[in-house]
Design an enzyme around this catalytic site. Structure first.
Site, short mmCIF file in Angstrom:
data_model
loop_
_atom_site.label_atom_id
_atom_site.label_comp_id
_atom_site.label_asym_id
_atom_site.label_seq_id
_atom_site.Cartn_x
_atom_site.Cartn_y
_atom_site.Cartn_z
N PHE A 24 0.81 -1.23 0.00
CA PHE A 24 0.00 0.00 0.00
C PHE A 24 0.84 1.28 0.00
O PHE A 24 0.34 2.35 0.31
CB PHE A 24 -0.95 0.05 1.22
CG PHE A 24 -1.73 -1.21 1.44
CD1 PHE A 24 -2.77 -1.55 0.59
CD2 PHE A 24 -1.42 -2.07 2.48
CE1 PHE A 24 -3.50 -2.72 0.78
CE2 PHE A 24 -2.13 -3.24 2.68
CZ PHE A 24 -3.18 -3.56 1.83
N GLY A 26 2.30 2.66 -2.60
CA GLY A 26 2.21 3.42 -3.86
C GLY A 26 3.26 3.03 -4.89
O GLY A 26 3.54 3.81 -5.81
N THR A 28 3.08 0.59 -7.21
CA THR A 28 2.46 0.38 -8.52
C THR A 28 2.01 1.71 -9.12
O THR A 28 2.19 1.95 -10.31
CB THR A 28 1.28 -0.61 -8.39
OG1 THR A 28 1.80 -1.85 -7.89
CG2 THR A 28 0.61 -0.85 -9.74
N ASP A 93 6.58 -5.22 -12.29
CA ASP A 93 5.90 -5.01 -11.01
C ASP A 93 5.96 -6.31 -10.19
O ASP A 93 6.13 -7.39 -10.74
CB ASP A 93 4.45 -4.58 -11.22
CG ASP A 93 3.88 -3.89 -9.98
OD1 ASP A 93 4.66 -3.50 -9.09
OD2 ASP A 93 2.64 -3.73 -9.90
N GLU A 94 5.79 -6.19 -8.89
CA GLU A 94 5.84 -7.34 -7.96
C GLU A 94 7.12 -8.15 -8.17
O GLU A 94 7.11 -9.39 -8.17
CB GLU A 94 4.60 -8.23 -8.14
CG GLU A 94 3.28 -7.51 -7.94
CD GLU A 94 3.00 -7.09 -6.50
OE1 GLU A 94 3.77 -7.45 -5.59
OE2 GLU A 94 2.01 -6.36 -6.29
N ALA A 95 8.24 -7.44 -8.35
CA ALA A 95 9.50 -8.09 -8.70
C ALA A 95 10.02 -9.01 -7.60
O ALA A 95 10.83 -9.90 -7.87
CB ALA A 95 10.55 -7.02 -9.02
N CYS A 150 0.55 4.31 8.35
CA CYS A 150 0.27 3.31 9.39
C CYS A 150 -1.23 3.34 9.71
O CYS A 150 -1.76 4.39 10.09
CB CYS A 150 1.09 3.59 10.63
SG CYS A 150 0.75 2.45 12.00
P1 ADP Z 1 1.59 -0.80 -3.69
O1 ADP Z 1 1.83 -1.16 -5.14
O2 ADP Z 1 2.82 -0.24 -3.02
O3 ADP Z 1 1.00 -1.94 -2.89
P2 ADP Z 1 -0.49 0.86 -4.78
O4 ADP Z 1 0.21 1.77 -5.74
O5 ADP Z 1 -1.19 -0.34 -5.38
O6 ADP Z 1 0.54 0.39 -3.65
O7 ADP Z 1 -1.59 1.62 -3.94
C1 ADP Z 1 -1.37 2.83 -3.27
C2 ADP Z 1 -2.75 3.34 -2.85
O8 ADP Z 1 -3.28 2.48 -1.83
C3 ADP Z 1 -2.79 4.70 -2.21
O9 ADP Z 1 -2.83 5.74 -3.14
C4 ADP Z 1 -4.09 4.64 -1.42
O10 ADP Z 1 -5.20 4.98 -2.22
C5 ADP Z 1 -4.27 3.16 -1.08
N1 ADP Z 1 -4.04 2.80 0.32
C6 ADP Z 1 -4.73 1.84 0.99
N2 ADP Z 1 -4.25 1.67 2.25
C7 ADP Z 1 -3.21 2.53 2.41
C8 ADP Z 1 -2.28 2.83 3.48
N3 ADP Z 1 -2.32 2.20 4.65
N4 ADP Z 1 -1.33 3.75 3.24
C9 ADP Z 1 -1.28 4.41 2.07
N5 ADP Z 1 -2.11 4.19 1.02
C10 ADP Z 1 -3.07 3.26 1.17
MG MG Z 2 1.70 -2.95 -6.19
#
Ligand code: ADP
Ligand code: MG
Length: 193
Positions: A24, A26, A28, A93-95, A150
């Site tokens: 979560f 960001g 991706t 992604d998801e490397a 968090c």
């Molecule tokens: P990642 O690829 O790192 O898992 P994503 O790019 O898929 O993350 O998603 C980021 C998005 O997730 C943020 O813009 C927000 O909308 C959402 N989100 C959900 N939970 C959280 C959290 N705990 N912290 C930050 N963003 C979060």
């Molecule tokens: Mg991701």
């Protein structure tokens, strides 16, 4: 510091960019943002993800904000080399789910002049470096660490806390299985484990 180079003057200069952080955070979203800009610069793009990751879609990379971009699922890192010929910008992604040979593959692509943007989890749920990501961070030209929020206290979060007792390192899941925590809340949650 990472500075996006978008001059498309016919010169292909290879580079390795790593985007890492917890779930979560960001990663991706940031990958999709960079890829979209490269597309505006009319560069030839290909995005790969490990075939095991079919959580949202088999053929797209999808962020938690439902931003999506087409991607090619591949079984192993060697397939990326085979499928990337003639491409200017390769996104992965998801490397963390790829084999460790991904490091060599990415170096080879960059040496051929490809801009490689790799996104992945830097730590698993135990807080241990995850798969090929530490090796990729070492050889990268640029490393960007992004952070989540968090969910317990609102501070900056860099840990992916697992909400089940299952022990295997690779356990695909989303908000049902993981939450983003800061160091303090992560250590509190894992106390006595
Ligand atoms: P990642 O690829 O790192 O898992 P994503 O790019 O898929 O993350 O998603 C980021 C998005 O997730 C943020 O813009 C927000 O909308 C959402 N989100 C959900 N939970 C959280 C959290 N705990 N912290 C930050 N963003 C979060
Ligand atoms: Mg991701």
């Amino acid at each position: 510091m990472f500075i996006e180079r978008e001059l498309n003057n016919g010169q292909r200069t290879g580079a390795i960019e790593v985007i890492c952080g917890s779930m979560f955070s960001g990663k991706t979203e940031e990958l999709i943002r960079r890829i979209k800009r490269a597309r505006i610069a009319r560069q030839k793009i290909e995005i790969f993800k490990p075939a095991i990751d079919v959580r949202y879609s088999a053929t797209e990379v999808v962020s938690h904000d439902e931003n999506a971009i087409r991607s090619t699922p591949v079984e192993n890192s060697a397939n990326i080399l085979l499928l990337a010929s003639g491409i200017d910008v390769v996104g992965i992604d998801e490397a963390q789910f790829f084999d460790k040979n991904l490091v060599e593959v990415v170096i080879q692509l960059a040496n051929q002049g490809v801009r490689v943007i790799v996104a992945g989890l830097d730590m698993d749920f135990r807080g241990q470096p995850f798969g090929p990501i530490p090796g990729l961070m070492a050889v990268a030209d640029y490393v960007t660490k992004v952070h989540a929020v968090c969910v317990r206290c609102g501070n900056i979060a860099q840990f992916s806390h697992r909400l089940t007792e299952k022990e295997q390192v690779v356990l695909l899941g989303e908000r049902d299985l993981y939450e983003a925590l800061c160091r303090k809340c992560y250590n509190k949650a894992n106390k006595g484990k």
